[in-house]
Design an enzyme around this catalytic site. Structure first.
Site, PDB file in Angstrom:
ATOM      1  CG  ASP A   1      33.630  38.856  37.067  1.00 35.73           C
ATOM      2  OD1 ASP A   1      32.834  37.906  36.941  1.00 35.73           O
ATOM      3  OD2 ASP A   1      34.821  38.796  36.728  1.00 35.73           O
ATOM      4  N   GLY A   2      30.893  42.549  37.891  1.00 29.53           N
ATOM      5  CA  GLY A   2      30.348  43.699  38.640  1.00 29.53           C
ATOM      6  C   GLY A   2      28.957  43.364  39.168  1.00 29.53           C
TER       7      GLY A   2
ATOM      8  CG  ASP B   1      48.233  57.160  43.995  1.00 31.44           C
ATOM      9  OD1 ASP B   1      48.826  58.105  44.549  1.00 31.44           O
ATOM     10  OD2 ASP B   1      48.168  57.015  42.756  1.00 31.44           O
TER      11      ASP B   1
ATOM     12  CB  THR C   1      41.824  37.605  38.888  1.00 29.61           C
ATOM     13  OG1 THR C   1      40.577  37.323  39.541  1.00 29.61           O
ATOM     14  CG2 THR C   1      42.679  36.355  38.881  1.00 29.61           C
TER      15      THR C   1
ATOM     16  CE1 TYR D   1      43.084  49.716  41.579  1.00 32.85           C
ATOM     17  CE2 TYR D   1      41.540  50.024  43.390  1.00 32.85           C
ATOM     18  CZ  TYR D   1      42.467  50.536  42.513  1.00 32.85           C
ATOM     19  OH  TYR D   1      42.783  51.865  42.569  1.00 32.85           O
TER      20      TYR D   1
ATOM     21  CG  MET E   1      46.311  40.832  37.872  1.00 31.93           C
ATOM     22  SD  MET E   1      45.339  39.722  36.830  1.00 31.93           S
ATOM     23  CE  MET E   1      44.320  40.890  35.938  1.00 31.93           C
ATOM     24  CB  SER E   2      44.959  46.619  38.040  1.00 29.40           C
ATOM     25  OG  SER E   2      43.889  45.929  37.500  1.00 29.40           O
TER      26      SER E   2
ATOM     27  CB  ALA F   1      51.048  54.586  42.832  1.00 31.21           C
TER      28      ALA F   1
HETATM   29  P1  NAP Z   1      34.351  48.344  36.977  1.00 29.22           P
HETATM   30  O1  NAP Z   1      35.477  49.286  37.138  1.00 29.22           O
HETATM   31  O2  NAP Z   1      33.200  48.737  36.114  1.00 29.22           O
HETATM   32  O3  NAP Z   1      34.868  46.928  36.442  1.00 29.22           O
HETATM   33  C1  NAP Z   1      35.929  46.280  37.013  1.00 29.22           C
HETATM   34  C2  NAP Z   1      36.457  45.176  36.110  1.00 29.22           C
HETATM   35  O4  NAP Z   1      36.984  44.179  36.980  1.00 29.22           O
HETATM   36  C3  NAP Z   1      35.407  44.487  35.204  1.00 29.22           C
HETATM   37  O5  NAP Z   1      36.008  44.184  33.956  1.00 29.22           O
HETATM   38  C4  NAP Z   1      35.068  43.229  35.985  1.00 29.22           C
HETATM   39  O6  NAP Z   1      34.668  42.153  35.153  1.00 29.22           O
HETATM   40  C5  NAP Z   1      36.423  42.918  36.606  1.00 29.22           C
HETATM   41  N1  NAP Z   1      36.359  42.104  37.838  1.00 29.22           N
HETATM   42  C6  NAP Z   1      35.606  42.285  38.953  1.00 29.22           C
HETATM   43  N2  NAP Z   1      35.870  41.318  39.847  1.00 29.22           N
HETATM   44  C7  NAP Z   1      36.803  40.512  39.285  1.00 29.22           C
HETATM   45  C8  NAP Z   1      37.494  39.347  39.719  1.00 29.22           C
HETATM   46  N3  NAP Z   1      37.279  38.819  40.929  1.00 29.22           N
HETATM   47  N4  NAP Z   1      38.410  38.794  38.879  1.00 29.22           N
HETATM   48  C9  NAP Z   1      38.655  39.323  37.661  1.00 29.22           C
HETATM   49  N5  NAP Z   1      38.042  40.434  37.191  1.00 29.22           N
HETATM   50  C10 NAP Z   1      37.128  41.008  38.003  1.00 29.22           C
HETATM   51  O7  NAP Z   1      33.822  48.036  38.486  1.00 29.22           O
HETATM   52  P2  NAP Z   1      32.736  47.016  39.012  1.00 29.22           P
HETATM   53  O8  NAP Z   1      32.138  46.251  37.849  1.00 29.22           O
HETATM   54  O9  NAP Z   1      31.834  47.719  39.945  1.00 29.22           O
HETATM   55  O10 NAP Z   1      33.641  45.994  39.863  1.00 29.22           O
HETATM   56  C11 NAP Z   1      34.224  46.408  41.076  1.00 29.22           C
HETATM   57  C12 NAP Z   1      35.610  45.851  41.090  1.00 29.22           C
HETATM   58  O11 NAP Z   1      36.389  46.591  40.175  1.00 29.22           O
HETATM   59  C13 NAP Z   1      36.340  46.020  42.406  1.00 29.22           C
HETATM   60  O12 NAP Z   1      36.073  44.972  43.311  1.00 29.22           O
HETATM   61  C14 NAP Z   1      37.799  46.059  41.967  1.00 29.22           C
HETATM   62  O13 NAP Z   1      38.414  44.791  42.079  1.00 29.22           O
HETATM   63  C15 NAP Z   1      37.739  46.404  40.501  1.00 29.22           C
HETATM   64  N6  NAP Z   1      38.510  47.614  40.227  1.00 29.22           N
HETATM   65  C16 NAP Z   1      39.600  47.487  39.427  1.00 29.22           C
HETATM   66  C17 NAP Z   1      40.392  48.582  39.178  1.00 29.22           C
HETATM   67  C18 NAP Z   1      41.580  48.401  38.305  1.00 29.22           C
HETATM   68  O14 NAP Z   1      41.805  47.260  37.844  1.00 29.22           O
HETATM   69  N7  NAP Z   1      42.382  49.431  38.079  1.00 29.22           N
HETATM   70  C19 NAP Z   1      40.093  49.830  39.729  1.00 29.22           C
HETATM   71  C20 NAP Z   1      38.976  49.912  40.551  1.00 29.22           C
HETATM   72  C21 NAP Z   1      38.184  48.796  40.803  1.00 29.22           C
HETATM   73  P3  NAP Z   1      33.301  42.149  34.291  1.00 29.22           P
HETATM   74  O15 NAP Z   1      33.642  42.837  33.030  1.00 29.22           O
HETATM   75  O16 NAP Z   1      33.005  40.700  34.084  1.00 29.22           O
HETATM   76  O17 NAP Z   1      32.254  42.867  35.095  1.00 29.22           O
END
Ligand code: NAP
Length: 292
Positions: free
Chosen positions: A75-76, A177, A188, A190, A192-193, A212
């Site tokens: 997804d990234g 935060d 689904t 960030y 969701m987390s 937070a």
């Molecule tokens: P990353 O931190 O390397 O990976 C983020 C994770 O989120 C990967 O496992 C990715 O899936 C998954 N993901 C991305 N879009 C998704 C979606 N629409 N539905 C479900 N899962 C999804 O960062 P990145 O690969 O550059 O992706 C950026 C995204 O990371 C941001 O848009 C944000 O949503 C997310 N993020 C999440 C958190 C958290 O959950 N604490 C923190 C910061 C950012 P794949 O393994 O298939 O790539």
């Protein structure tokens, strides 16, 4: 059929995926443009595999007659490809070599079926809305997000203060935060987390999810997607981080930004049986029975 292939660096473990994909594209006599990031990887793989592929275009500029943009990765990678090619208004299709694959949802085992479906038009096009940052700022080249726009503290453990207005009506002040403004697609990710709800991709809503928040009663909020969210940010460190999907910049506070649904959306290819509900069951293990 004219396709573009986008991928960030691939390792030798991805060679079987390339073999099946390029085999299927060749069978359908597709003209294939390789993204400049991917072209050198492709050449190395081609040499080591001793394969010849015809109809390959490695020129630097994007052809203007593309039918599909195929993304190999997770997804990234899908998010990166959107930020580069959203303006083309060409449907995206993702082959999942990543971890979760909500957006890139075609498994390597289904590549043949997927390419047949593209060639014969047997697919659905799903529209996914984007968020747009206002005003556009020099630091962000692509002011659109498929998942979310997030403001976040940076440089210290201190919270940031986020005053939030919807259509100029005051909603609340978050001491937190950060704050995530997410689309249904991003529900689904960030959001969701951070405890936000999951929305079906067809929902016409935006989610406001605090990260937070130092307030017992604050909860994620779902609003209609036709409003403008204006946030004004203050921080003790006089800076904050602004993220649009996987792109982040550090900016000065105090400041004010607005977020609204963009007039643009993107089209994503969905194959038969690849709807949102199977994805929830298969990727988030909904209904998995561990009692036996
Ligand atoms: P990353 O931190 O390397 O990976 C983020 C994770 O989120 C990967 O496992 C990715 O899936 C998954 N993901 C991305 N879009 C998704 C979606 N629409 N539905 C479900 N899962 C999804 O960062 P990145 O690969 O550059 O992706 C950026 C995204 O990371 C941001 O848009 C944000 O949503 C997310 N993020 C999440 C958190 C958290 O959950 N604490 C923190 C910061 C950012 P794949 O393994 O298939 O790539």
């Amino acid at each position: 059929m004219n396709v573009a292939i986008y991928s960030q660096l691939l390792g030798s473990q991805h060679q079987p995926v390339l073999e099946v994909l390029f085999g299927a594209l060749q069978r359908h006599k597709a003209r294939i443009w390789l993204h400049p990031l991917f072209a050198p990887v492709f050449k190395l793989w081609q040499q080591s595999a001793g394969l010849t592929c015809s109809n390959i275009d490695t020129s630097a500029s994007v052809p203007n007659n593309l039918d599909f943009i195929i993304i190999i990765g997770g997804d990234g990678s899908f998010l990166k490809a959107i930020s580069e090619f959203e303006y083309l208004h060409v449907p995206f299709v993702g082959i999942n070599t990543g971890r979760l694959g909500f957006l890139a949802d075609i498994s390597p085992d289904d590549i043949d079926t997927a390419i047949d479906a593209l060639a014969t038009g047997k697919f659905l096009l799903e529209q996914r809305p984007l968020l747009e940052l206002q005003p556009h700022i020099d630091e962000i080249k692509h002011p659109f997000a498929l998942n979310e726009i997030t403001v976040h503290k940076c440089d210290s453990s201190s919270m940031i203060v986020i005053h939030t207005y919807i259509d100029d009506k005051y909603l609340a002040t978050y001491w937190a935060d950060g704050l995530i403004i997410a689309t249904p697609t991003g529900s689904t990710a960030y959001s969701m987390s951070a405890g936000g709800p999951i929305l079906s991709p067809a929902a016409q809503n935006i989610i406001i999810t605090p990260i937070a928040s130092h307030n017992l009663t604050v909860r994620p909020l779902v609003i209609p997607d036709n409003g403008t969210i204006r946030i004004s940010i203050e921080s003790r460190e006089l800076n904050y981080m602004l993220s649009l999907d996987s792109t982040s910049v550090v900016l000065r506070t105090p400041t004010e930004i607005s977020i609204r649904k963009s007039a643009h959306s993107i089209s994503v290819i969905k194959l038969d049986g690849h709807g949102f509900f199977p994805t929830l069951r298969n990727k988030l293990m909904w209904g998995a029975d561990k009692r036996n």
